[in-house]
Scaffold this motif. Structure first.
Motif, mmCIF file in Angstrom:
data_model
loop_
_atom_site.group_PDB
_atom_site.id
_atom_site.type_symbol
_atom_site.label_atom_id
_atom_site.label_comp_id
_atom_site.label_asym_id
_atom_site.label_seq_id
_atom_site.Cartn_x
_atom_site.Cartn_y
_atom_site.Cartn_z
ATOM 1 N N TYR A 1 26.223 35.074 -0.075
ATOM 2 C CA TYR A 1 26.604 33.668 -0.257
ATOM 3 C C TYR A 1 26.802 32.989 1.096
ATOM 4 O O TYR A 1 26.267 31.915 1.356
ATOM 5 C CB TYR A 1 27.889 33.628 -1.089
ATOM 6 C CG TYR A 1 28.478 32.262 -1.316
ATOM 7 C CD1 TYR A 1 29.787 31.981 -0.911
ATOM 8 C CD2 TYR A 1 27.753 31.251 -1.945
ATOM 9 C CE1 TYR A 1 30.354 30.729 -1.130
ATOM 10 C CE2 TYR A 1 28.320 30.001 -2.167
ATOM 11 C CZ TYR A 1 29.618 29.755 -1.760
ATOM 12 O OH TYR A 1 30.178 28.515 -1.979
ATOM 13 N N ARG B 1 38.670 35.639 -7.481
ATOM 14 C CA ARG B 1 37.254 35.330 -7.368
ATOM 15 C C ARG B 1 37.050 33.903 -6.859
ATOM 16 O O ARG B 1 36.244 33.632 -5.975
ATOM 17 C CB ARG B 1 36.597 35.490 -8.737
ATOM 18 C CG ARG B 1 35.119 35.192 -8.743
ATOM 19 C CD ARG B 1 34.486 35.495 -10.054
ATOM 20 N NE ARG B 1 34.837 34.532 -11.101
ATOM 21 C CZ ARG B 1 34.143 34.403 -12.220
ATOM 22 N NH1 ARG B 1 33.081 35.162 -12.426
ATOM 23 N NH2 ARG B 1 34.524 33.537 -13.131
ATOM 24 N N SER B 2 37.823 33.013 -7.427
ATOM 25 C CA SER B 2 37.765 31.608 -7.022
ATOM 26 C C SER B 2 38.082 31.459 -5.547
ATOM 27 O O SER B 2 37.388 30.778 -4.795
ATOM 28 C CB SER B 2 38.814 30.833 -7.832
ATOM 29 O OG SER B 2 38.295 29.661 -8.309
ATOM 30 N N TYR C 1 35.211 32.734 -3.143
ATOM 31 C CA TYR C 1 34.077 31.835 -2.903
ATOM 32 C C TYR C 1 34.484 30.582 -2.137
ATOM 33 O O TYR C 1 33.775 30.124 -1.241
ATOM 34 C CB TYR C 1 33.400 31.462 -4.225
ATOM 35 C CG TYR C 1 32.489 32.557 -4.754
ATOM 36 C CD1 TYR C 1 32.901 33.411 -5.782
ATOM 37 C CD2 TYR C 1 31.211 32.752 -4.212
ATOM 38 C CE1 TYR C 1 32.071 34.414 -6.253
ATOM 39 C CE2 TYR C 1 30.377 33.755 -4.675
ATOM 40 C CZ TYR C 1 30.812 34.580 -5.698
ATOM 41 O OH TYR C 1 29.988 35.578 -6.155
ATOM 42 N N LEU C 2 35.651 30.029 -2.492
ATOM 43 C CA LEU C 2 36.129 28.816 -1.828
ATOM 44 C C LEU C 2 36.362 29.056 -0.347
ATOM 45 O O LEU C 2 35.934 28.295 0.520
ATOM 46 C CB LEU C 2 37.461 28.394 -2.446
ATOM 47 C CG LEU C 2 37.397 27.193 -3.380
ATOM 48 C CD1 LEU C 2 38.691 27.091 -4.167
ATOM 49 C CD2 LEU C 2 37.173 25.925 -2.564
ATOM 50 N N ARG D 1 33.216 29.603 1.648
ATOM 51 C CA ARG D 1 32.503 28.352 1.861
ATOM 52 C C ARG D 1 33.160 27.528 2.959
ATOM 53 O O ARG D 1 32.498 27.010 3.863
ATOM 54 C CB ARG D 1 32.457 27.551 0.564
ATOM 55 C CG ARG D 1 31.766 26.191 0.725
ATOM 56 C CD ARG D 1 31.650 25.474 -0.608
ATOM 57 N NE ARG D 1 31.053 24.154 -0.440
ATOM 58 C CZ ARG D 1 31.745 23.027 -0.281
ATOM 59 N NH1 ARG D 1 33.067 23.079 -0.276
ATOM 60 N NH2 ARG D 1 31.120 21.873 -0.132
ATOM 61 N N GLU E 1 23.617 23.537 -2.687
ATOM 62 C CA GLU E 1 24.729 24.488 -2.638
ATOM 63 C C GLU E 1 25.460 24.665 -3.944
ATOM 64 O O GLU E 1 26.070 25.703 -4.178
ATOM 65 C CB GLU E 1 25.721 24.131 -1.527
ATOM 66 C CG GLU E 1 26.556 22.913 -1.811
ATOM 67 C CD GLU E 1 27.758 22.825 -0.852
ATOM 68 O OE1 GLU E 1 28.109 21.720 -0.452
ATOM 69 O OE2 GLU E 1 28.318 23.888 -0.535
ATOM 70 N N GLU E 2 25.397 23.700 -4.808
ATOM 71 C CA GLU E 2 26.050 23.843 -6.103
ATOM 72 C C GLU E 2 25.646 25.140 -6.789
ATOM 73 O O GLU E 2 26.461 25.823 -7.380
ATOM 74 C CB GLU E 2 25.664 22.675 -7.011
ATOM 75 C CG GLU E 2 26.267 21.357 -6.579
ATOM 76 C CD GLU E 2 26.992 20.696 -7.744
ATOM 77 O OE1 GLU E 2 28.076 20.151 -7.531
ATOM 78 O OE2 GLU E 2 26.448 20.764 -8.870
ATOM 79 N N VAL F 1 26.669 29.479 -5.759
ATOM 80 C CA VAL F 1 27.693 30.311 -6.397
ATOM 81 C C VAL F 1 27.177 30.901 -7.707
ATOM 82 O O VAL F 1 27.394 32.084 -7.992
ATOM 83 C CB VAL F 1 28.975 29.488 -6.686
ATOM 84 C CG1 VAL F 1 29.951 30.323 -7.489
ATOM 85 C CG2 VAL F 1 29.621 29.051 -5.397
#
Lengths: 179, 386
Positions: A34, A70-71, A74-75, A78, A104-105, A108
């Motif tokens: 990612y 998990r959230s 990724y956040l 990024r 980019e949407e 993930v």
């Protein structure tokens, strides 16, 4: 969240390093993949994700579910990527261009689905998993037998059993029918 | 953005799983229809190619072996509890060092250091304990002796061969011999039934000069590799610590060092059964390993890469993601040297590689220095690590 995932959360809160290792095994490569989409550099991607793991450890008491971890994963990745791009806009090859902004949407979505599929395969017993992964790479039964130092019939057997288990777990992963 | 994307990912995964609900399917279809990119992504995610490509990407990142670094940062938090143990270790080491320097003249010291500086690898040298209680050094000197039963024992090169063709006395009792290999050594045997045994450093095997009775039993300490002569009527049993391994005719490796808290049996070819005391017997298939954990008092059977456990026999060190600590333990046995860690952080650095065993330790250590961030300083038979 199943028992497995509950254990990870509990272990993390108790400060058990083993829980972090499990999170590493499950998420690390996907998160790097990612990050790579943003920074386009393998080592930088690894650096960024490594830092996020350390951050997670220090904040370990704040996570009550695998979904919040998990959230956060990724956040956080990024954000670090965007910071990196901003700070290095002068000498980095690619900067925050149109391509990234518009696409980019779905980064993930792509990474997370593949990650979850891989996890299902990783849940297979060792021998089956090895044979299955090599089969995915289009290796012949004979080649796999050679690589793993086992007999051809063992390979066929493991492959069949892996297929059976995965057909149950990943029913609509169409290509399974072609393996 | 983040959470809605994760939701879509979960929807797609539910679809792939085959347990997506009606409502979820509607949401998924809506997302698919909302743009061609979405539809393409969906089709891709259901394909084999995109997944196999992704696996390759994962491999690249996993190869970075970042977990070590993460661990290092985390352990810094736990530094306080370690202090207690460090101070004890330091206190123990100091008197020994002081003793060494006080009682040797500077000249003697430099001489001793010079002569051992090379850290030559172990020569094949072992000791044979005969049934009568005698001891014979098995240097690389050929000899031939006859046991009381008439069996011929031939020592050639670095192997000891038993021949029962000339056995005259079929006396009831079995007579036992024992071969002991010291640190820095290695030896081979051929037992009276034709079974070949390779003994690693700091190992020993006790066995009858001629096998009698309905079972062939040998006792092993340390590490040994067996190529057992086939004999259906007489099962071959290896006793190591309290574990036993029974074979019919096969090749396998047994590792049972006193200073390690596990006993491992790795099967290369054929079939064996392994068990601990009166515990459940496990039948192993090739490439399987029976490992008994002495501390936890339990055993597991797992599939392994046999090369990692049997390459010593071919004069190779093969290790995969092994901690420096463990690697140095093995080097310590083979070269009969002691390692002292000046920096505890490096104990856990993992190495993966294949090195020749007969190169001098100096070369081996140099290669390890090239591979990871570690430095060795050789002083006589002690090597400092940092």
């Amino acid at each position: 969240m199943n028992i497995d995932e509950q254990n990870i959360i509990q272990g993390l809160k108790k400060g058990k390093e083993k829980s972090l290792k499990t999170l590493y095994d499950r998420f690390f490569p996907a998160l790097c993949s990612y990050a790579y989409k943003y920074v386009k550099d393998e080592m930088i991607a690894g650096d960024i994700v490594q830092e996020v793991y350390i951050k997670i450890w220090y904040k370990r008491k704040n996570f009550d579910s695998i979904y919040s971890i998990r959230s956060y994963f990724y956040l956080s990745v990024r954000n670090s990527c965007l910071n990196y791009i901003r700070d290095n806009s002068r000498h980095v090859k690619v900067d925050l261009d149109e391509e990234i902004i518009s696409k980019e949407e779905n980064f993930v979505v792509e990474e997370e689905v593949h990650r979850m599929i891989r996890q299902e395969i990783d849940n297979l017993p060792d021998a089956m998993r090895r044979v299955f992964n090599l089969t995915l790479m289009d290796m012949s039964v004979a080649e796999i037998a050679e690589a793993l130092h086992v007999s051809v019939s063992t390979v066929k057997n493991q492959r069949m059993r892996a297929r059976e288990i995965l057909r149950e777990k990943l029913k609509d992963w169409v290509f399974l029918f072609f393996i | 953005m983040n959470n809605s994307q994760l939701n879509i990912a979960d929807l797609i995964f539910s679809y792939i799983r085959g347990n997506i609900s009606e409502e979820e399917k509607e949401l998924l279809d809506k997302w698919r229809k909302s743009s061609p990119e979405n539809e393409n992504l969906f089709k891709n995610l259901c394909s084999k190619e995109s997944f196999t490509t992704k696996l390759e990407t994962y491999k690249v990142f996993l190869a970075q072996s970042r977990y070590q670094n993460i661990q290092k940062h985390i352990k810094r938090q736990k530094v306080r509890t370690i202090y207690r143990y460090s101070s004890i270790a330091a206190a123990l080491v100091l008197p020994l060092m002081v003793f060494y320097f006080f009682f040797s003249s500077p000249d003697e010291l430099s001489e001793r250091i010079a002569e051992v500086e090379q850290l030559a690898p172990g020569k094949p040298s072992a000791i044979l304990h005969t049934a009568e209680g005698g001891e014979i050094t098995l240097e690389a000197k050929d000899f031939e002796i006859k046991d009381k039963t008439g069996a011929k024992i031939v020592n050639k090169g670095n192997s000891l061969v038993y021949n029962k063709d000339s056995v005259s006395d079929d006396a009831a009792k079995e007579r036992y011999n024992k071969v002991e290999v010291p640190r820095g050594g290695e030896y081979q045997l051929v037992l009276s039934d034709g079974t070949r045994v390779w003994l690693n450093s700091e190992s020993s095997i006790k066995y009858p000069v001629v096998f009698k009775g309905d079972k062939r039993i040998v006792k092993v300490a340390g590490e040994a590799y067996f190529d057992v002569a086939h004999n259906k009527e007489r099962p071959f049993i290896v006793v190591a610590g309290h574990t036993k391994v029974q074979v019919l005719g096969t090749e396998f490796n047994v590792r049972a060092y006193r200073d390690e808290d596990f006993i491992a049996t790795t099967l290369v070819e054929g079939s064996v059964r392994a068990w601990y005391k009166e515990g459940t017997a496990e039948t192993l298939k090739p490439s399987q390993q029976y490992m008994y954990d002495i501390k936890e008092n339990k055993h597991i059977v797992k599939n392994v890469d046999i090369e990692l456990y049997t390459s010593w026999r071919m004069g190779l060190f093969v290790f995969q993601k092994q901690k420096l600590e463990d690697i140095l333990n093995t080097i310590s046995r083979w070269y009969d040297v002691e390692f002292f860690f000046e920096n505890n952080d490096v104990r856990n650095i993992e190495f993966t590689g294949r090195l020749k065993r007969y190169e001098s330790a100096r070369n081996l250590l140099k290669i390890l220095e090239e591979m990871e961030d570690v430095k060795f300083r050789i002083k006589g038979k002690v090597v400092f690590v940092k």
